[in-house]
Write a protein that holds these residues in place. Structure first.
Motif, PDB file in Angstrom:
ATOM      1  N   TRP A  82     -47.920 -27.079  15.667  1.00 20.13           N
ATOM      2  CA  TRP A  82     -48.844 -26.576  14.681  1.00 20.13           C
ATOM      3  C   TRP A  82     -49.584 -27.353  13.970  1.00 20.13           C
ATOM      4  O   TRP A  82     -49.460 -28.930  14.075  1.00 20.13           O
ATOM      5  N   LEU A  83     -50.537 -27.094  13.113  1.00 21.74           N
ATOM      6  CA  LEU A  83     -51.244 -27.947  12.258  1.00 21.74           C
ATOM      7  C   LEU A  83     -50.763 -28.926  11.419  1.00 21.74           C
ATOM      8  O   LEU A  83     -50.542 -30.363  11.372  1.00 21.74           O
ATOM      9  N   LEU A  84     -49.485 -28.798  11.161  1.00 18.72           N
ATOM     10  CA  LEU A  84     -48.794 -29.225  10.019  1.00 18.72           C
ATOM     11  C   LEU A  84     -47.509 -29.472  11.041  1.00 18.72           C
ATOM     12  O   LEU A  84     -46.833 -30.313  10.105  1.00 18.72           O
ATOM     13  N   GLY A  85     -46.831 -29.162  11.664  1.00 21.19           N
ATOM     14  CA  GLY A  85     -46.252 -29.653  12.301  1.00 21.19           C
ATOM     15  C   GLY A  85     -45.548 -28.587  13.343  1.00 21.19           C
ATOM     16  O   GLY A  85     -46.124 -27.770  13.997  1.00 21.19           O
ATOM     17  N   LYS A  86     -43.948 -28.347  13.246  1.00 18.22           N
ATOM     18  CA  LYS A  86     -43.119 -27.628  14.115  1.00 18.22           C
ATOM     19  C   LYS A  86     -43.200 -26.064  13.258  1.00 18.22           C
ATOM     20  O   LYS A  86     -43.335 -25.774  14.239  1.00 18.22           O
ATOM     21  N   GLU A  87     -43.514 -26.037  12.482  1.00 18.71           N
ATOM     22  CA  GLU A  87     -43.669 -24.566  11.619  1.00 18.71           C
ATOM     23  C   GLU A  87     -45.662 -24.676  12.226  1.00 18.71           C
ATOM     24  O   GLU A  87     -45.908 -25.068  11.031  1.00 18.71           O
ATOM     25  N   ILE A  88     -45.681 -23.103  12.340  1.00 17.74           N
ATOM     26  CA  ILE A  88     -46.825 -22.800  11.508  1.00 17.74           C
ATOM     27  C   ILE A  88     -46.540 -22.508  10.597  1.00 17.74           C
ATOM     28  O   ILE A  88     -45.607 -21.743   9.142  1.00 17.74           O
ATOM     29  N   THR A  89     -47.480 -22.473  10.267  1.00 14.95           N
ATOM     30  CA  THR A  89     -47.811 -22.541   7.942  1.00 14.95           C
ATOM     31  C   THR A  89     -49.479 -21.446   8.006  1.00 14.95           C
ATOM     32  O   THR A  89     -49.981 -21.218   8.970  1.00 14.95           O
ATOM     33  N   LEU A  90     -49.548 -21.296   7.050  1.00 19.58           N
ATOM     34  CA  LEU A  90     -50.262 -20.408   6.611  1.00 19.58           C
ATOM     35  C   LEU A  90     -51.970 -21.221   6.723  1.00 19.58           C
ATOM     36  O   LEU A  90     -52.879 -20.485   7.689  1.00 19.58           O
TER      37      LEU A  90
ATOM     38  N   TYR B 275     -62.921 -27.965  14.692  1.00 19.12           N
ATOM     39  CA  TYR B 275     -61.618 -28.391  16.265  1.00 19.12           C
ATOM     40  C   TYR B 275     -61.599 -29.634  16.091  1.00 19.12           C
ATOM     41  O   TYR B 275     -59.877 -29.458  16.730  1.00 19.12           O
ATOM     42  N   GLU B 276     -62.061 -30.726  16.051  1.00 15.38           N
ATOM     43  CA  GLU B 276     -62.185 -32.314  16.228  1.00 15.38           C
ATOM     44  C   GLU B 276     -61.064 -32.562  14.789  1.00 15.38           C
ATOM     45  O   GLU B 276     -60.217 -32.763  15.526  1.00 15.38           O
ATOM     46  N   ARG B 277     -61.472 -31.659  13.745  1.00 18.87           N
ATOM     47  CA  ARG B 277     -60.100 -32.070  12.917  1.00 18.87           C
ATOM     48  C   ARG B 277     -58.370 -31.299  13.157  1.00 18.87           C
ATOM     49  O   ARG B 277     -58.107 -31.845  13.017  1.00 18.87           O
ATOM     50  N   MET B 278     -59.198 -30.468  14.101  1.00 15.99           N
ATOM     51  CA  MET B 278     -57.609 -29.910  14.493  1.00 15.99           C
ATOM     52  C   MET B 278     -56.904 -30.288  14.949  1.00 15.99           C
ATOM     53  O   MET B 278     -55.870 -30.868  14.999  1.00 15.99           O
ATOM     54  N   ASP B 279     -57.528 -30.827  15.856  1.00 15.34           N
ATOM     55  CA  ASP B 279     -57.618 -32.042  16.929  1.00 15.34           C
ATOM     56  C   ASP B 279     -55.718 -33.125  16.477  1.00 15.34           C
ATOM     57  O   ASP B 279     -55.230 -33.473  16.335  1.00 15.34           O
ATOM     58  N   VAL B 280     -56.794 -33.497  14.977  1.00 15.21           N
ATOM     59  CA  VAL B 280     -56.477 -35.077  14.853  1.00 15.21           C
ATOM     60  C   VAL B 280     -55.273 -34.617  14.074  1.00 15.21           C
ATOM     61  O   VAL B 280     -54.252 -35.248  13.835  1.00 15.21           O
ATOM     62  N   GLU B 281     -55.623 -33.198  13.246  1.00 20.74           N
ATOM     63  CA  GLU B 281     -53.991 -32.489  12.212  1.00 20.74           C
ATOM     64  C   GLU B 281     -52.899 -32.626  12.974  1.00 20.74           C
ATOM     65  O   GLU B 281     -51.652 -32.713  12.607  1.00 20.74           O
ATOM     66  N   ILE B 282     -53.449 -31.869  14.408  1.00 25.52           N
ATOM     67  CA  ILE B 282     -51.944 -31.612  15.178  1.00 25.52           C
ATOM     68  C   ILE B 282     -51.313 -32.818  15.818  1.00 25.52           C
ATOM     69  O   ILE B 282     -50.341 -33.173  15.902  1.00 25.52           O
ATOM     70  N   GLU B 283     -51.936 -34.260  15.854  1.00 26.35           N
ATOM     71  CA  GLU B 283     -51.860 -35.397  16.907  1.00 26.35           C
ATOM     72  C   GLU B 283     -50.966 -36.018  15.458  1.00 26.35           C
ATOM     73  O   GLU B 283     -49.587 -36.362  15.937  1.00 26.35           O
TER      74      GLU B 283
END
Ligand code: GSH
Length: 253
Positions: A182-190, A168-176
């Motif tokens: 989403w994890l990679l920005g504006k668009e939802i990805t796989l 979850y902490e890694r997700m938080d960093v990626e979203i930031e």
């Protein structure tokens, strides 16, 4: 083009694939396997998927296995509403996250799932039947034997929960980093699709340990509001719907 998906309602890996089908509005025939009864270990299924796990996609007779491979396959041949960034660098980042997700949260989530949800069913089996069942699993033999009929010890459970927390902490960093939502920005990805079932599972088990990470809280709200979510998590897809002892546990928490 006909799609047949061998899967199980409550299987996190199957939920990834159902989400992509539903998001793209693609009709697919669902063959539901009873995993506790061992449908995935029958010879006719092992011929399709020698790993003895779900999901398996049959696309006009072409067999594709492994949930992340299936979601990438579907996104390649049905590019409408794409889940894959066009830019190769961002595509590589998506795949990096998908590998991380399979290695960390998707693997760790099996420990609380088996200890809290499935263990009572295994405890009802005779020792001989349990060992025979565990030994018949091509991919999960050692996992089952380590769990045994008394469950994973506390140290193993704590380690799995710690790995989930770091995810979850890694997700938080990626979203930031990406600017979200989403994890990679504006668009939802796989990558979002890949991690989604692990968080849904932990939430269902009453172990949603990300409430202090507002970016992850918003991510979770967003994915649950996605149009593909409700048809993916149809009735019977949550373990708390299937196992009354989990409902009782949640009520006591
Ligand atoms: N890497 C595989 C893993 C599939 C997997 O572990 N499936 C689980 C359900 S989520 C399963 O079929 N388990 C049956 C068993 O353990 O016998 C994928 O992503 O498709």
């Amino acid at each position: 083009m006909a799609y047949k998906l061998y899967n199980a309602p409550q299987s996190t890996c199957s939920q990834r694939v159902r989400f992509v089908f539903n998001a793209k509005g693609l009709p697919f025939e669902e063959v539901k396997l009873n995993l506790l009864a061992g449908d995935q270990l029958k010879p006719e299924y092992l011929r399709l998927n020698p790993n003895g796990v779900v999901p398996t996609l049959d696309h006009d007779g072409q067999i594709v296995i492994d949930s992340t491979v299936i979601t990438e396959y579907l996104d390649e041949i049905e590019p409408q509403g794409s889940f894959t960034p066009a830019d190769p660098v961002r595509r590589a980042r998506m795949r990096t996250l998908m590998h991380f997700i399979d290695e960390m949260p998707a693997a760790a989530v099996r420990v609380p799932t088996f200890n809290l949800a499935f263990l009572p069913s295994f405890q009802k089996m005779s020792r001989e039947d349990f060992i025979a069942m565990a030994e018949s699993k091509p991919l999960r033999r050692e996992f089952m034997l380590t769990m045994g009929q008394s469950g994973f010890p506390k140290a193993e459970m704590d380690a799995a929960l710690a790995r989930l927390r770091r995810s979850y902490e890694r997700m938080d960093v990626e979203i930031e980093k990406s600017g979200g939502p989403w994890l990679l920005g504006k668009e939802i990805t796989l990558a979002d699709v890949a991690v989604m079932p692990s968080l849904v599972r932990m939430h269902d088990l009453g172990l949603a340990d990300w409430q202090d990470l507002p970016r992850v809280v918003t991510w979770f709200d967003n994915i649950r509001a996605h149009k593909a979510f409700a048809p993916t998590f149809y009735s019977g897809s949550l373990l708390s719907e299937r196992f009354p002892h989990l409902r009782e546990r949640a009520e006591h928490n």
